[in-house]
Scaffold this motif. Structure first.
Motif, PDB file in Angstrom:
ATOM      1  N   VAL A   9       0.890  -1.153   0.000  1.00  0.00           N
ATOM      2  CA  VAL A   9       0.000   0.000   0.000  1.00  0.00           C
ATOM      3  C   VAL A   9       0.932   1.206   0.000  1.00  0.00           C
ATOM      4  CG1 VAL A   9      -1.701   1.336   1.311  1.00  0.00           C
ATOM      5  CG2 VAL A   9      -1.844  -1.161   1.274  1.00  0.00           C
ATOM      6  N   GLN A  10       0.930   1.970  -1.085  1.00  0.00           N
ATOM      7  CA  GLN A  10       1.761   3.176  -1.190  1.00  0.00           C
ATOM      8  C   GLN A  10       0.954   4.342  -0.618  1.00  0.00           C
ATOM      9  OE1 GLN A  10       4.869   3.083  -2.299  1.00  0.00           O
ATOM     10  NE2 GLN A  10       4.806   0.992  -3.025  1.00  0.00           N
ATOM     11  N   TRP A  11       1.604   5.216   0.120  1.00  0.00           N
ATOM     12  CA  TRP A  11       0.880   6.333   0.721  1.00  0.00           C
ATOM     13  C   TRP A  11       1.777   7.564   0.838  1.00  0.00           C
ATOM     14  CZ3 TRP A  11       3.018   8.351   5.108  1.00  0.00           C
ATOM     15  CH2 TRP A  11       3.934   7.542   5.781  1.00  0.00           C
TER      16      TRP A  11
ATOM     17  N   GLU B  80      -7.648   3.668  -5.075  1.00  0.00           N
ATOM     18  CA  GLU B  80      -6.869   4.877  -4.809  1.00  0.00           C
ATOM     19  C   GLU B  80      -7.708   5.886  -4.043  1.00  0.00           C
ATOM     20  OE1 GLU B  80      -4.769   6.607  -8.118  1.00  0.00           O
ATOM     21  OE2 GLU B  80      -4.732   4.684  -9.158  1.00  0.00           O
ATOM     22  N   VAL B  81      -7.044   6.621  -3.162  1.00  0.00           N
ATOM     23  CA  VAL B  81      -7.696   7.735  -2.467  1.00  0.00           C
ATOM     24  C   VAL B  81      -6.799   8.959  -2.564  1.00  0.00           C
ATOM     25  CG1 VAL B  81      -9.046   6.343  -0.857  1.00  0.00           C
ATOM     26  CG2 VAL B  81      -6.784   7.052  -0.211  1.00  0.00           C
ATOM     27  N   ASP B  82      -7.439  10.098  -2.635  1.00  0.00           N
ATOM     28  CA  ASP B  82      -6.761  11.389  -2.663  1.00  0.00           C
ATOM     29  C   ASP B  82      -7.681  12.322  -1.878  1.00  0.00           C
ATOM     30  OD1 ASP B  82      -5.453  13.748  -3.167  1.00  0.00           O
ATOM     31  OD2 ASP B  82      -5.344  13.470  -5.338  1.00  0.00           O
ATOM     32  N   ARG B  83      -7.399  12.491  -0.596  1.00  0.00           N
ATOM     33  CA  ARG B  83      -8.314  13.189   0.308  1.00  0.00           C
ATOM     34  C   ARG B  83      -7.634  14.380   0.972  1.00  0.00           C
ATOM     35  NH1 ARG B  83     -13.421  11.717   0.122  1.00  0.00           N
ATOM     36  NH2 ARG B  83     -13.603  12.325   2.271  1.00  0.00           N
TER      37      ARG B  83
ATOM     38  N   GLU C 292      -9.978   5.010   4.583  1.00  0.00           N
ATOM     39  CA  GLU C 292     -10.243   5.675   3.305  1.00  0.00           C
ATOM     40  C   GLU C 292     -10.209   4.690   2.139  1.00  0.00           C
ATOM     41  OE1 GLU C 292     -11.375   8.707   2.923  1.00  0.00           O
ATOM     42  OE2 GLU C 292     -11.140   9.265   5.022  1.00  0.00           O
ATOM     43  N   LEU C 293      -9.284   3.743   2.162  1.00  0.00           N
ATOM     44  CA  LEU C 293      -9.227   2.734   1.100  1.00  0.00           C
ATOM     45  C   LEU C 293     -10.449   1.818   1.132  1.00  0.00           C
ATOM     46  CD1 LEU C 293      -5.422   1.880   1.220  1.00  0.00           C
ATOM     47  CD2 LEU C 293      -6.645   2.883  -0.734  1.00  0.00           C
TER      48      LEU C 293
ATOM     49  N   LEU D 115      -4.570  17.995   6.212  1.00  0.00           N
ATOM     50  CA  LEU D 115      -3.711  16.861   5.883  1.00  0.00           C
ATOM     51  C   LEU D 115      -4.160  16.344   4.526  1.00  0.00           C
ATOM     52  CD1 LEU D 115      -1.509  14.827   6.975  1.00  0.00           C
ATOM     53  CD2 LEU D 115      -3.443  13.386   7.619  1.00  0.00           C
ATOM     54  N   HIS D 116      -3.244  16.364   3.572  1.00  0.00           N
ATOM     55  CA  HIS D 116      -3.545  15.814   2.249  1.00  0.00           C
ATOM     56  C   HIS D 116      -3.027  14.386   2.240  1.00  0.00           C
ATOM     57  CE1 HIS D 116      -2.814  15.666  -2.302  1.00  0.00           C
ATOM     58  NE2 HIS D 116      -4.071  15.387  -2.050  1.00  0.00           N
ATOM     59  N   LEU D 117      -3.924  13.421   2.111  1.00  0.00           N
ATOM     60  CA  LEU D 117      -3.592  12.002   2.176  1.00  0.00           C
ATOM     61  C   LEU D 117      -3.848  11.349   0.822  1.00  0.00           C
ATOM     62  CD1 LEU D 117      -2.969   9.359   3.816  1.00  0.00           C
ATOM     63  CD2 LEU D 117      -5.430   9.234   4.247  1.00  0.00           C
ATOM     64  N   THR D 118      -2.853  10.641   0.329  1.00  0.00           N
ATOM     65  CA  THR D 118      -3.043   9.800  -0.847  1.00  0.00           C
ATOM     66  C   THR D 118      -2.626   8.384  -0.473  1.00  0.00           C
ATOM     67  OG1 THR D 118      -0.827  10.178  -1.757  1.00  0.00           O
ATOM     68  CG2 THR D 118      -2.574  11.685  -2.473  1.00  0.00           C
ATOM     69  N   ALA D 119      -3.323   7.427  -1.021  1.00  0.00           N
ATOM     70  CA  ALA D 119      -2.987   6.016  -0.797  1.00  0.00           C
ATOM     71  C   ALA D 119      -3.492   5.215  -1.989  1.00  0.00           C
ATOM     72  CB  ALA D 119      -3.615   5.509   0.494  1.00  0.00           C
TER      73      ALA D 119
END
Length: 185
Positions: free
Chosen positions: A51-53, A95-98, A136-137, A71-75
């Protein structure tokens, strides 16, 4: 700006935002147990499935008010889910981009979350970033995973000339049987 002085399992989001710092990395998909449990039973994720984040904190000053902490979170992860057509494994990239806003107090977070396009969470001294990414995922998983075109056609029964097929019972047949002659009560 990349830094390693932050612990992603006990993240001080306020300090990350003050430093305008970024974190990135990967976790074995198998270590996110709830997400791994959503995989096809015959193809569970292994330790080599990542899981890349990444996470970037930011603090925006707002004209005399309390600064806005985000907080900008990507995973992203790839896993094999169960196809709802053929029940076989189907590869899905999730994918998430929150952008998450943090405010002091749970009540304030709940009140602001109603009207905000971004998620609003309570600012806590220690946030488990891995758990947040997993949440989120999970929310990003497809509701009905399926192949565009299933690799193996579904097995359908063929009818012999000697086989009699009856229609399945109507779902309200039992209710009809309860009715007394002469109409409803």
């Amino acid at each position: 700006m990349k830094t390693s002085r932050f612990d992603c399992l006990r993240l001080d989001v306020n300090a990350l935002a003050k430093a305008a710092a970024s974190l990135e990395g990967s976790w074995p998909l198998a270590s996110l147990r709830r997400l791994a449990a959503s995989a096809h039973p015959d193809t569970p994720p292994g330790d080599s499935d990542p899981v890349q984040w990444s996470a970037r904190g930011e603090r925006r000053e707002r004209g005399g008010n309390v600064p806005e902490i985000t907080l900008h979170l990507t995973a992203r992860a790839s896993l094999r889910l169960q196809c709802q057509r053929c029940l076989g494994p189907v590869d899905e990239r999730v994918e998430v981009d929150r952008l998450l806003r943090f405010v002091p107090g749970e009540q304030q977070a709940a009140a602001l979350d109603i009207d905000s396009e971004d998620d609003v969470l309570e600012l806590t001294p220690a946030l488990d970033l891995r758990e947040l990414a997993e949440d989120e995922l999970l929310l990003a998983l497809p509701l009905v995973p399926r192949h565009e075109r299933c690799p193996h056609p579904l097995v359908t029964g063929t009818l012999d000339d000697n086989v009699v097929v009856s229609a399945p019972p109507h779902p309200f047949a039992a209710l009809q049987a309860l009715k007394k002659p002469g109409g409803a009560h």
